[in-house]
Design an enzyme around this catalytic site. Structure first.
Site, mmCIF file in Angstrom:
data_model
loop_
_atom_site.group_PDB
_atom_site.id
_atom_site.type_symbol
_atom_site.label_atom_id
_atom_site.label_comp_id
_atom_site.label_asym_id
_atom_site.label_seq_id
_atom_site.Cartn_x
_atom_site.Cartn_y
_atom_site.Cartn_z
ATOM 1 N N ARG A 1 28.362 77.496 35.381
ATOM 2 C CA ARG A 1 27.684 76.567 34.476
ATOM 3 C C ARG A 1 26.265 77.034 34.136
ATOM 4 O O ARG A 1 25.904 77.112 32.961
ATOM 5 C CB ARG A 1 27.638 75.170 35.092
ATOM 6 C CG ARG A 1 29.033 74.647 35.411
ATOM 7 C CD ARG A 1 29.051 73.176 35.717
ATOM 8 N NE ARG A 1 30.231 72.840 36.500
ATOM 9 C CZ ARG A 1 30.841 71.670 36.511
ATOM 10 N NH1 ARG A 1 30.386 70.696 35.768
ATOM 11 N NH2 ARG A 1 31.898 71.441 37.264
ATOM 12 N N GLU B 1 30.031 77.082 41.066
ATOM 13 C CA GLU B 1 29.628 76.133 40.011
ATOM 14 C C GLU B 1 28.297 76.540 39.390
ATOM 15 O O GLU B 1 28.125 76.444 38.170
ATOM 16 C CB GLU B 1 29.526 74.705 40.567
ATOM 17 C CG GLU B 1 30.832 74.131 41.090
ATOM 18 C CD GLU B 1 31.860 73.811 39.999
ATOM 19 O OE1 GLU B 1 31.538 73.949 38.810
ATOM 20 O OE2 GLU B 1 32.988 73.434 40.358
ATOM 21 N N ASP C 1 43.117 79.710 40.068
ATOM 22 C CA ASP C 1 43.082 79.813 38.599
ATOM 23 C C ASP C 1 42.190 80.894 37.962
ATOM 24 O O ASP C 1 42.661 81.888 37.415
ATOM 25 C CB ASP C 1 42.785 78.438 37.971
ATOM 26 C CG ASP C 1 41.597 77.694 38.589
ATOM 27 O OD1 ASP C 1 40.888 78.269 39.421
ATOM 28 O OD2 ASP C 1 41.378 76.520 38.208
ATOM 29 N N GLU D 1 41.527 72.142 29.976
ATOM 30 C CA GLU D 1 42.470 73.283 30.027
ATOM 31 C C GLU D 1 43.588 73.236 28.988
ATOM 32 O O GLU D 1 43.984 74.287 28.458
ATOM 33 C CB GLU D 1 43.070 73.410 31.434
ATOM 34 C CG GLU D 1 42.081 73.854 32.510
ATOM 35 C CD GLU D 1 41.156 72.745 32.997
ATOM 36 O OE1 GLU D 1 41.443 71.565 32.719
ATOM 37 O OE2 GLU D 1 40.134 73.057 33.645
HETATM 38 C C1 DMJ Z 1 35.462 73.713 34.777
HETATM 39 O O1 DMJ Z 1 34.284 73.626 35.473
HETATM 40 C C2 DMJ Z 1 35.979 75.139 34.708
HETATM 41 O O2 DMJ Z 1 36.908 75.241 33.681
HETATM 42 C C3 DMJ Z 1 36.610 75.577 35.992
HETATM 43 O O3 DMJ Z 1 37.195 76.861 35.870
HETATM 44 C C4 DMJ Z 1 37.677 74.601 36.409
HETATM 45 N N1 DMJ Z 1 37.230 73.230 36.401
HETATM 46 C C5 DMJ Z 1 36.430 72.728 35.333
HETATM 47 C C6 DMJ Z 1 37.157 72.007 34.237
HETATM 48 O O4 DMJ Z 1 38.296 71.339 34.531
#
Ligand code: DMJ
Length: 456
Positions: free
Chosen positions: A85, A81, A215, A350
């Site tokens: 971010r 995270e 993912d 998404e």
């Molecule tokens: C975001 O922080 C990013 O897209 C991450 O890859 C997956 N989760 C969240 C949004 O849903």
């Protein structure tokens, strides 16, 4: 842009300097994902504000980062995270604006992440102490002290840029080591399980998912190739092999004719698709053009359109026209949530992300129409007096709000919506690659390997 301004103004008024806004109680939320770091919504919003021309607001955000983003704080943070971010947000802000301060901050932060790689295999653990000890742990919930594919596999783009900006190859070495290890490992049916031991370097469980836990590992393979100006052949090969294995083992057609990506547990399919997995429409579309035959290119573009259509159906089949956290294709379900616990929507990006890519790739007007449906639904069900909030049940039109304006709503959901309705020459896909938090990073051209901030 007006949605962004509304979300931002309320964050600024009620939660300034905290990580997220709680829009119902009008206060700030700190949470436990970022250690002692603060201002996640500010760092996540810098590029969105700049791109949208909200320059006064961008100026406030930049000034806060300069004066108040305290990187000397310690505390346990998620490496993933913080990377997507904070590192991603600061890198984008630097490349878009050329402001030196962002570069200094991101290099300072990058250094604090390096101890996470001090494991027997070099695969980082999920949680890192940002203080001087640099100790790291695996998540308590991850089986047998394992690391998560989507976490250690989602560092490549940012770390290459850290090397690029610092002139220090160590960041590239760390992520290339992860890449090499994954490449040479035995993979069940060519698939990448979600849990890996950072001690032994072997898979811990055979759970495979293109949604949560897996993912963005796949996303970063194709994006690493694109960000390398299409020179990173290893990333390209790994991406297309992984996609072939996904198609052979996970891609399914429902009774009603909807294409979806199921999850895989030791060979048994779970006919469920998470909202998170809906990014894959955009990913498969983005990667289609570099497949090696015209037939495959068309095939991947079709697959991308089908997945995006399914994800749109998960929205269209709800009362709010927003999609649930997970939807199923068994027991008579067709792209709907069957469990109460899967019915929530937390402002995730998404599905809109896939609309944006598919619009850029095809210019089929339906993607803008679907995007507009999402705008209307967000305005109707998620907008509250002091910001935007997630909702607990997408199948109920009398909304119960969760009182959280996630930072990725400002960074991703609103940015992808803005790009969906902008001209293609705003952050063209040939020149920019979006990290998994929608922070744009420039393609690294061989000819200009020396750092050079790009103009917006
Ligand atoms: C975001 O922080 C990013 O897209 C991450 O890859 C997956 N989760 C969240 C949004 O849903």
């Amino acid at each position: 842009m007006t949605m962004m301004k509304f979300a931002w103004d309320n964050y600024k008024q009620y939660a300034w300097g905290k990580n997220e806004l709680r829009p119902l109680t009008r206060n700030g939320h700190i949470g436990n994902m970022f250690g002692g770091l603060r201002g996640a919504s500010i760092v996540d919003s810098l590029d969105s504000l700049f791109i949208m021309g909200l320059l006064e607001e961008y100026g406030d955000a930049r000034d806060w980062v300069r004066s108040s983003l305290d990187l000397s704080s310690n505390g346990e943070a998620s490496l993933f995270e913080v990377n997507i971010r904070y590192v991603g947000g600061l890198l984008s802000a630097y490349y878009l604006t050329g402001e030196e301060m962002f570069k200094q901050k991101v290099l300072e932060l990058g250094e604090k992440l390096l101890p996470a790689f001090n494991t027997p295999t070099g695969i980082p653990r999920g949680v890192i102490n940002l203080g001087s000890s640099g100790t790291s742990w695996s998540w308590g919930w991850a089986s047998a002290g394992s690391s998560i594919l989507a976490e250690f596999g989602t560092l490549h783009l940012e770390f290459l840029h850290l090397s690029q900006l610092s002139g220090n190859p160590v960041y590239t070495e760390k992520v290339m080591n992860i890449r090499k290890l994954l490449n040479r490992m035995e993979k069940p049916h060519g698939l990448y399980p979600n849990f890996l031991s950072p001690v032994t370097g072997s898979w811990v469980q055979h759970h495979v998912s293109v949604g949560g836990l897996g993912d963005s590992f796949y996303e970063y393979l194709i994006k690493s190739y694109l960000m390398s100006d299409k020179t990173d052949q290893e990333a390209k090969t790994m991406y297309y092999s992984a996609l072939e294995a996904i198609e052979a083992n996970l891609v399914q057609k429902s009774v009603g004719g909807l294409t979806y990506m199921a999850e895989w547990r030791g060979g048994i399919l779970d006919h469920k698709m998470g909202h998170l997995a809906c990014f894959s429409g955009g990913m498969v579309g983005l990667g289609a053009d570099d497949a090696d035959t015209p037939q495959k290119r068309q095939h991947y573009l079709d697959l991308a359109a089908e997945i995006t259509h399914t994800c749109h159906e998960s929205y269209a089949r709800s009362a709010t026209k927003l999609g649930p956290e997970a939807f199923r294709f068994d027991g008579g379900a067709e792209a709907t949530a069957t469990r109460l616990s899967d019915r929530y929507y937390i402002l995730r990006p998404e599905v809109i992300e896939s609309y944006m890519y598919m619009w850029r790739l095809t210019h089929d007007p339906k993607y803008r129409e679907w995007g507009w449906e999402a705008v209307e639904a967000l305005e109707k069900h998620c907008r509250v007096e002091s910001g935007f909030s997630g909702i607990r049940d997408v199948y109920s039109s009398s909304a119960s709000h969760d009182n959280m304006q996630q930072s990725f709503f400002l960074s991703e959901t609103l940015k992808y919506l803005y790009l969906l309705f902008s001209d293609d020459d705003l952050l063209p896909l040939e020149d920019w690659v979006f990290n998994t938090e929608a922070h744009p990073l420039p393609v690294i051209r061989q000819a200009c390997l020396q750092e050079a901030p790009a103009a917006a």
